[in-house]
Design an enzyme around this catalytic site. Structure first.
Site, mmCIF file in Angstrom:
data_model
loop_
_atom_site.group_PDB
_atom_site.id
_atom_site.type_symbol
_atom_site.label_atom_id
_atom_site.label_comp_id
_atom_site.label_asym_id
_atom_site.label_seq_id
_atom_site.Cartn_x
_atom_site.Cartn_y
_atom_site.Cartn_z
ATOM 1 N N ASP A 175 0.874 -1.186 0.000
ATOM 2 C CA ASP A 175 0.000 0.000 0.000
ATOM 3 C C ASP A 175 0.905 1.228 0.000
ATOM 4 O O ASP A 175 2.118 1.125 0.199
ATOM 5 C CB ASP A 175 -0.885 -0.006 1.258
ATOM 6 N N SER A 176 0.290 2.392 -0.165
ATOM 7 C CA SER A 176 1.056 3.633 -0.118
ATOM 8 C C SER A 176 1.529 3.939 1.310
ATOM 9 O O SER A 176 2.396 4.779 1.495
ATOM 10 C CB SER A 176 0.188 4.781 -0.616
ATOM 11 N N CYS B 48 -4.201 -1.425 -1.982
ATOM 12 C CA CYS B 48 -4.360 0.018 -2.141
ATOM 13 C C CYS B 48 -5.313 0.201 -3.322
ATOM 14 O O CYS B 48 -5.054 -0.316 -4.416
ATOM 15 C CB CYS B 48 -3.002 0.638 -2.446
ATOM 16 N N GLU C 55 -4.212 8.988 9.220
ATOM 17 C CA GLU C 55 -2.781 8.885 9.545
ATOM 18 C C GLU C 55 -2.429 9.676 10.802
ATOM 19 O O GLU C 55 -1.483 9.355 11.503
ATOM 20 C CB GLU C 55 -1.938 9.340 8.349
ATOM 21 N N CYS D 82 -11.066 2.974 -0.117
ATOM 22 C CA CYS D 82 -9.687 3.341 0.224
ATOM 23 C C CYS D 82 -9.350 2.531 1.461
ATOM 24 O O CYS D 82 -10.169 2.464 2.398
ATOM 25 C CB CYS D 82 -9.594 4.839 0.514
ATOM 26 N N HIS E 118 -7.588 2.988 3.886
ATOM 27 C CA HIS E 118 -7.528 3.726 5.161
ATOM 28 C C HIS E 118 -8.910 3.825 5.837
ATOM 29 O O HIS E 118 -8.998 3.980 7.043
ATOM 30 C CB HIS E 118 -7.057 5.164 4.931
HETATM 31 N N1 DGL Z 1 -4.691 3.540 0.902
HETATM 32 C C1 DGL Z 1 -4.772 4.190 -0.383
HETATM 33 C C2 DGL Z 1 -5.965 3.618 -1.161
HETATM 34 O O1 DGL Z 1 -6.524 2.592 -0.807
HETATM 35 C C3 DGL Z 1 -4.976 5.683 -0.286
HETATM 36 C C4 DGL Z 1 -3.929 6.497 0.342
HETATM 37 C C5 DGL Z 1 -3.175 7.377 -0.609
HETATM 38 O O2 DGL Z 1 -3.707 8.347 -1.168
HETATM 39 O O3 DGL Z 1 -2.018 7.059 -0.795
HETATM 40 O O4 DGL Z 1 -6.339 4.189 -2.164
#
Ligand code: DGL
Length: 278
Positions: free
Chosen positions: A17-18, A80, A159, A191, A193
């Protein structure tokens, strides 16, 4: 089964993931297939991906795939939504390692659970702009309307650990009001997150709206895929075998604390790697 196949069964699953969002997917994989070994990479130096271009996200994803390949992984989970929407199509053609993303499993569940045919999707600007959820849902159910809403402030709020906070409430209300007014009955948390602020989102949307967390469906799909290919690990790794390994591109201590608050699995540690070298 030959020795090679037996070896592949015990190889780890690569997940990326990012940043920290993919941990919500890792948590589900740990729950649903507890024998599996995992190598996780969180691109904490280059987060967010959601406001970057397709080319950049694809380049980053390629580097991460090369890094994960150095661990002889048997499969890759793109945990992600942004990378699944922008990069998965390209990167899966470039290796013979089976890969799954989070968008397809989430789309499938939403298409199944909606009753009134009005589905909302929330995610980063990239994920919503790609319209990939719309495309997959429409392939499964043509009788639905899909309403996308980019919620770029959710990632920094998560975050920052503001999971239950009046600021998050206020921003979520602003983002979600139009979806409430439209009368959606299903909301995809598009997402990785967002499951961390699920209770806030659920409270604002109300009980009549089903929240779809693609992490759960992704872990289920991963299990089926490994089973089909006879790659499911049937033995729990021995103690000390380092079942779960976490790597990040920056701020390993901050990541470690975050991971330990999400995944209740003793103390997890994380190491920093220079991803630009891959
Ligand atoms: N966790 C990333 C997603 O599922 C989003 C976070 C980011 O913008 O890097 O899209």
């Amino acid at each position: 089964m030959n020795q090679n196949q037996e070896c592949r069964k015990h190889a780890p699953i690569g997940v990326f993931d990012s940043g920290v969002g993919g941990l919500t997917v890792v948590r589900e994989i740990m729950r649903q297939i507890p024998n599996e070994r995992i190598v996780y990479f969180g691109d904490t130096a280059r987060v967010p991906y959601g406001s970057k271009s397709k080319d950049t996200v694809t380049r980053y994803s390629r580097q991460i795939v090369r890094f994960l390949q150095s661990y002889q992984i048997k499969t890759i989970v793109v945990a992600c939504n942004t990378a699944s929407a922008y990069a998965l199509d390209d990167i899966e053609k470039e290796t013979d390692i089976p890969m799954i993303g989070v968008v397809k499993p989430g789309a499938r569940t939403a298409a199944e659970v909606t009753k009134n045919g009005r589905i909302g999707v929330i995610g980063t600007e990239a994920t919503i702009g790609s319209k990939l959820y719309n495309q997959y849902i429409k392939q499964l159910n043509t009788n639905v309307q899909i309403y996308g809403k980019a919620c770029p402030l959710f990632v920094p709020l998560v975050e920052e650990g503001l999971w239950q906070d009046p600021v998050t409430d206020e921003i979520a209300t602003r983002y979600l009001t139009e979806l409430i007014d439209i009368g959606i009955d299903t909301l995809i948390l598009g997402c990785t997150h967002y499951p961390l602020i699920r209770s806030t989102l659920g409270r604002i949307m109300g009980e009549a709206v089903t929240l779809v967390n693609p992490a759960y469906e992704t872990a289920r799909e991963l299990k089926d895929m490994l089973q089909c290919r006879e790659l499911l690990n049937d033995k729990r790794p021995a103690l000390g075998e380092n079942q779960y390994q976490f790597y990040v591109s920056d701020m390993a201590d901050k990541f470690k604390n975050f991971a330990n608050s999400i995944i209740k699995y003793g103390i997890l540690s994380a190491k920093t790697v220079n991803i630009e070298e891959y």
